[in-house]
Design a protein around this motif. Sequence first.
Motif, PDB file in Angstrom:
ATOM      1  N   GLN A 147     -64.226 -29.792  62.254  1.00  0.00           N
ATOM      2  CA  GLN A 147     -64.151 -28.422  61.752  1.00  0.00           C
ATOM      3  C   GLN A 147     -65.310 -27.594  62.285  1.00  0.00           C
ATOM      4  OE1 GLN A 147     -66.132 -26.661  59.417  1.00  0.00           O
ATOM      5  NE2 GLN A 147     -64.719 -24.954  59.030  1.00  0.00           N
ATOM      6  N   ALA A 148     -66.502 -28.205  62.361  1.00  0.00           N
ATOM      7  CA  ALA A 148     -67.655 -27.513  62.920  1.00  0.00           C
ATOM      8  C   ALA A 148     -67.441 -27.225  64.399  1.00  0.00           C
ATOM      9  CB  ALA A 148     -68.920 -28.351  62.716  1.00  0.00           C
ATOM     10  N   ALA A 149     -66.861 -28.182  65.120  1.00  0.00           N
ATOM     11  CA  ALA A 149     -66.598 -27.987  66.546  1.00  0.00           C
ATOM     12  C   ALA A 149     -65.621 -26.841  66.769  1.00  0.00           C
ATOM     13  CB  ALA A 149     -66.064 -29.275  67.165  1.00  0.00           C
ATOM     14  N   ASP A 150     -64.622 -26.714  65.902  1.00  0.00           N
ATOM     15  CA  ASP A 150     -63.656 -25.634  66.050  1.00  0.00           C
ATOM     16  C   ASP A 150     -64.315 -24.261  65.927  1.00  0.00           C
ATOM     17  OD1 ASP A 150     -61.543 -27.316  66.529  1.00  0.00           O
ATOM     18  OD2 ASP A 150     -60.808 -27.311  64.464  1.00  0.00           O
ATOM     19  N   LEU A 151     -65.335 -24.156  65.052  1.00  0.00           N
ATOM     20  CA  LEU A 151     -66.068 -22.891  64.926  1.00  0.00           C
ATOM     21  C   LEU A 151     -66.760 -22.547  66.244  1.00  0.00           C
ATOM     22  CD1 LEU A 151     -67.771 -23.223  61.409  1.00  0.00           C
ATOM     23  CD2 LEU A 151     -65.747 -21.886  62.006  1.00  0.00           C
ATOM     24  N   VAL A 152     -67.365 -23.564  66.852  1.00  0.00           N
ATOM     25  CA  VAL A 152     -68.058 -23.351  68.126  1.00  0.00           C
ATOM     26  C   VAL A 152     -67.070 -22.995  69.225  1.00  0.00           C
ATOM     27  CG1 VAL A 152     -69.516 -24.431  69.889  1.00  0.00           C
ATOM     28  CG2 VAL A 152     -69.949 -24.891  67.457  1.00  0.00           C
TER      29      VAL A 152
END
Length: 504
Positions: free
Chosen positions: A402-407
């Motif tokens: 989920q954090a990677a998707d923000l990036v």
Amino acid sequence: MNARRTWPERLLLVINVLAISGALFAAWALSAGERAVGSINRWELDGTLTARDEQSADGGIAFNVLLVGYDSASNLAADDPIQLGRKGEQFGDVIIIARIDESLGTAQLLSIPRDLWVPIAGLNEERKINQAFAVGGAPMLIDTIEENLGIPINNFVSVDLSGFEGLVSVVDHVDLYFEYPSRDFNENPPSGEPRSMSGFNMPSVGCQSLDPTTALAFARSRNFQILDPETGDWIYDIEQSDLSRIRRQQTFLEAFIGRAIDIGARNPFVLSDLVDEAVKHVTIDQELTPQMLLDLGRTFESFEPSQLQSYSLPTRYDFVGRESVVFLREDEFEPLVLLMQGVPETDPSTVGLTIFSDPDATDSARKTAAALTRAGFTLEEPQATNDATEGVTVEFGPDGRQAADLVIATLTDNGVEIAMLTENLEIRAREVVVTFGPTPALPPTSTPQSSPAGGSTTPTTTGPTTTGPTTTGPTGSDGPTTTHDGATIDTIVVESLESVRSCP
């Protein structure tokens, strides 16, 4: 296929996964209803716990529960290896903060290594954080966490790990796969001769059944060694610290839950045996009423265990004198603290971001870093690397998608084309690594081709081929992954062979 689970069954699975130790036992007690909850011991923590926030418009609230699994020397056998060097203390061996959001139906776990070296509240000195529980019980541990991390604690659950054997007895055994002969052995104990501190010894390899005594010794082990097949020497597995023990405990918990379900934990009679064993060892704070707990179960009716997010505080391994400890990584732990303070997981400030750049891609990396900073991410200047593959790669850990998707969304919005998305099992929590590799070699400008007599030649070009990151160890592809604006990126899973894992 199983039929749709009822809410008590979901509550059983959710909090089983939710609790690595203490809450695991409490969960089954809660699933059995008010009778079991009413028989659980209680901590009186008036004036210590932070009051929960007021309910939101939809009736849900978010709150943090401190979960502590401890070894009480008074409840251990006289010849238990853990007794050596103890004088009746209760050490917090497993310390977890669980953030539960009833409005969103989400649950997040933050594991705190027991060897974390911090100032202890009320003592005016630094010690391992587990000694706060040994010296001052739940109040001192809660105050120490709030003062050092700034994370509010609203409720408390603890369990005496001597009850661990009883729970494993109910399921008879737990199966784990051992890559190498393994043991617990401390070559430099604080006192006495080199010895096993937990009593764990597994000379066999492959899928092995752990009986209750062996299971407890495995879960306690902090000095985990494997037999090096090349040299025949005993070596410490990865690192001699709580970080590796946390990983092994998570593996054991998954195997335990699987075993419990296999023998029928959803069956009321089997569940009753687990509850009867669990409630002997669980203690909760005075604020947790049976109705609150049952309401929580209904809130999580549609929750799937795969949605659980588990994190560990980022730390570095070191020594204080002869004592092995871990220190907080000051530049990495803040995003997780913000998450536990209630900052939404969609906020860029809850992502730990690092950028690496090949010398040929420095300008692009710096411009992108500036754009990410404007979007709300916290990061430093790109770090140089000379072994990056071509193109831009994004790496994240098992709990960091989920954090990677923000990036990825921000990168795509700024015109950055991503060559490869990598799930790297060595990356922890919500850390994301973006690497700008060298610019791909330019394609041939033209290749003359024969043309019909009297005709002209038509040049053809060949586009560059982008390759993903080079990995070590086994890899597997999850297939195309849809990301921002419908772009598709192949995801490579970089596996790391743990010496202990679930049986195939």
